[in-house]
Design an enzyme around this catalytic site. Structure first.
Site, PDB file in Angstrom:
ATOM      1  N   TRP A  10       1.818  -1.542   2.147  1.00 52.10           N
ATOM      2  CA  TRP A  10       0.418  -1.196   2.442  1.00 52.10           C
ATOM      3  C   TRP A  10       0.254  -0.524   3.805  1.00 52.10           C
ATOM      4  O   TRP A  10      -0.823  -0.019   4.124  1.00 52.10           O
ATOM      5  CB  TRP A  10      -0.446  -2.459   2.417  1.00 52.10           C
ATOM      6  CG  TRP A  10      -0.630  -3.074   1.061  1.00 52.10           C
ATOM      7  CD1 TRP A  10      -0.170  -2.596  -0.140  1.00 52.10           C
ATOM      8  CD2 TRP A  10      -1.343  -4.288   0.765  1.00 52.10           C
ATOM      9  NE1 TRP A  10      -0.547  -3.440  -1.154  1.00 52.10           N
ATOM     10  CE2 TRP A  10      -1.275  -4.492  -0.626  1.00 52.10           C
ATOM     11  CE3 TRP A  10      -2.027  -5.234   1.545  1.00 52.10           C
ATOM     12  CZ2 TRP A  10      -1.860  -5.583  -1.258  1.00 52.10           C
ATOM     13  CZ3 TRP A  10      -2.603  -6.315   0.925  1.00 52.10           C
ATOM     14  CH2 TRP A  10      -2.528  -6.488  -0.469  1.00 52.10           C
ATOM     15  N   LYS A  11       1.287  -0.555   4.626  1.00 49.53           N
ATOM     16  CA  LYS A  11       1.200  -0.031   6.007  1.00 49.53           C
ATOM     17  C   LYS A  11       0.004  -0.666   6.713  1.00 49.53           C
ATOM     18  O   LYS A  11      -0.339  -1.813   6.422  1.00 49.53           O
ATOM     19  CB  LYS A  11       1.123   1.500   6.003  1.00 49.53           C
ATOM     20  CG  LYS A  11       2.173   2.134   5.086  1.00 49.53           C
ATOM     21  CD  LYS A  11       2.359   3.595   5.336  1.00 49.53           C
ATOM     22  CE  LYS A  11       3.230   4.177   4.239  1.00 49.53           C
ATOM     23  NZ  LYS A  11       3.839   5.427   4.587  1.00 49.53           N
ATOM     24  N   HIS A  95      11.856   0.753   8.429  1.00 48.35           N
ATOM     25  CA  HIS A  95      11.028   1.804   7.813  1.00 48.35           C
ATOM     26  C   HIS A  95      11.032   3.023   8.741  1.00 48.35           C
ATOM     27  O   HIS A  95      11.032   2.880   9.967  1.00 48.35           O
ATOM     28  CB  HIS A  95       9.598   1.304   7.586  1.00 48.35           C
ATOM     29  CG  HIS A  95       8.790   2.241   6.754  1.00 48.35           C
ATOM     30  ND1 HIS A  95       8.199   3.360   7.294  1.00 48.35           N
ATOM     31  CD2 HIS A  95       8.525   2.277   5.425  1.00 48.35           C
ATOM     32  CE1 HIS A  95       7.593   4.030   6.327  1.00 48.35           C
ATOM     33  NE2 HIS A  95       7.762   3.396   5.189  1.00 48.35           N
TER      34      HIS A  95
END
Ligand code: PEP
Length: 250
Positions: A10-11, A95
Site C-alpha cells: 500500500w506504500k 523495496h
C-alpha cells in the site's frame, strides 16, 4: 508446487476509514481467489486495525520496513518484535523506494532480511534494476549483487525462509510492465543462480514479479514458469483490481 502469493504494497496511502473499506471489499471477494494466498503490506499506524479486521480471514498481512535494531534509542524506528506483536507474517525489505529515497544499500537490506528472518517474520526481499542498468545490459549483475549480499550474510538456505520479489525499477508505478518474457528471463536467472548453490532452496523459494501488475496483464505474467505471484502497488488499493489479480493466478 510453489504456492502463489499476491501481496499488496500500500506504500504511504490510506486512512483508517479507507483501510476499513478496502479490506471489507477484499474480504468479501477473497473466497473466489482459489489458487493464491493474499497478503497486504500496510503502513505501520494501521497494523492494529488490519490485524483486527483480518485475523478471522485467510488474508495475511505485514509491514513495509523494519529496523535492524532490537530496541532502544532509535527514534522513529520499528522493530521486528513490534511487528510480531501485531501478528505480521511478512515484511518488505529493500523495496526500490527504500533503496533510492532512503539510501538503503545492499548490506543494510541484507541485515534487515536477517533480522526479520531470525525473528520469525517472512522477509520479502525486493531486487531489480533501474532503466539505465537494463539499457546497459547489467540487469543480471545488479540482481546477482543484491541477492549475494543476503547469501553472504545468511547463507543460501536462508532464502527459503523468505520470498524474493523481482521488481524492475522502471516498471514500478510507471504503468510500464516488463513483458512476461522479460520478467520470466530474470526470474529464471534468479532461480538458476540459487540452484547453483542449493537446488532444493531454488525449487522452494517463491519469486514474485512487481511493477505495474494489474488485472489486464496479470494472467500472462502469472502463467510464466518461474513467476510465483505478484507484489502489487497501485492496483492493491482497489479491492476489485487486487482480487482480479488474485483470481488470475491459476
Ligand atoms: C511496488 O511498489 O512494489 C509496485 C510494484 O508498485 P506498482 O504496482 O504500483 O508498480
Amino acid at each position: 508446487m510453489r504456492q502463489v502469493l499476491i501481496a499488496g504494497n500500500w506504500k504511504m496511502n490510506g486512512s483508517r476509514s479507507s483501510v476499513r473499506e478496502l479490506l471489507d471489499g477484499v474480504k468479501a471477494g477473497a473466497g473466489d481467489v482459489k489458487s493464491a494466498e493474499l497478503a497486504v503490506c500496510v503502513p505501520f499506524p494501521y497494523l492494529a486495525d488490519v490485524q483486527d479486521q483480518l485475523s478471522s480471514s485467510a488474508i495475511s498481512w505485514g509491514a513495509q520496513n523494519l529496523s535492524t535494531e532490537e530496541k532502544g534509542a532509535f527514534t522513529g524506528e520499528t522493530s521486528a518484535a513490534m511487528l510480531l506483536d501485531f501478528s505480521c507474517k511478512y515484511v518488505l525489505v529493500g523495496h526500490s523506494e527504500r533503496r533510492s529515497l532512503y539510501g538503503e544499500d545492499d548490506a543494510l537490506v541484507a541485515q534487515k532480511f536477517a533480522v526479520a528472518r531470525k525473528a520469525g517474520l517472512k522477509p520479502v526481499l525486493c531486487v531489480g534494476e533501474s532503466l539505465e542498468e537494463r539499457e546497459s545490459n547489467v540487469t543480471e549483475d545488479v540482481v546477482a549483487r543484491q541477492l549475494d549480499a543476503v547469501i553472504a550474510l545468511e547463507g543460501v538456505a536462508a532464502l527459503a525462509d523468505g520470498v524474493i520479489a523481482y521488481e524492475p525499477v522502471w516498471a514500478i508505478g510507471t504503468g510500464k510492465t516488463a513483458s512476461p518474457e522479460q520478467a520470466q528471463a530474470v526470474h529464471a536467472f534468479i532461480r538458476a543462480k540459487i540452484a547453483g548453490a542449493d537446488a532444493a532452496v531454488a525449487d522452494k523459494v517463491q519469486i514474485l514479479y512487481g511493477g505495474s501488475m494489474n488485472p489486464g496483464n496479470a494472467t500472462e505474467l502469472l502463467a510464466m514458469a518461474d513467476i510465483d505471484g505478484g507484489l502489487i502497488g497501485g492496483a492493491s488499493l482497489k479491492a476489485g483490481d487486487f482480487l482480479a489479480i488474485g483470481k488470475a493466478a491459476g
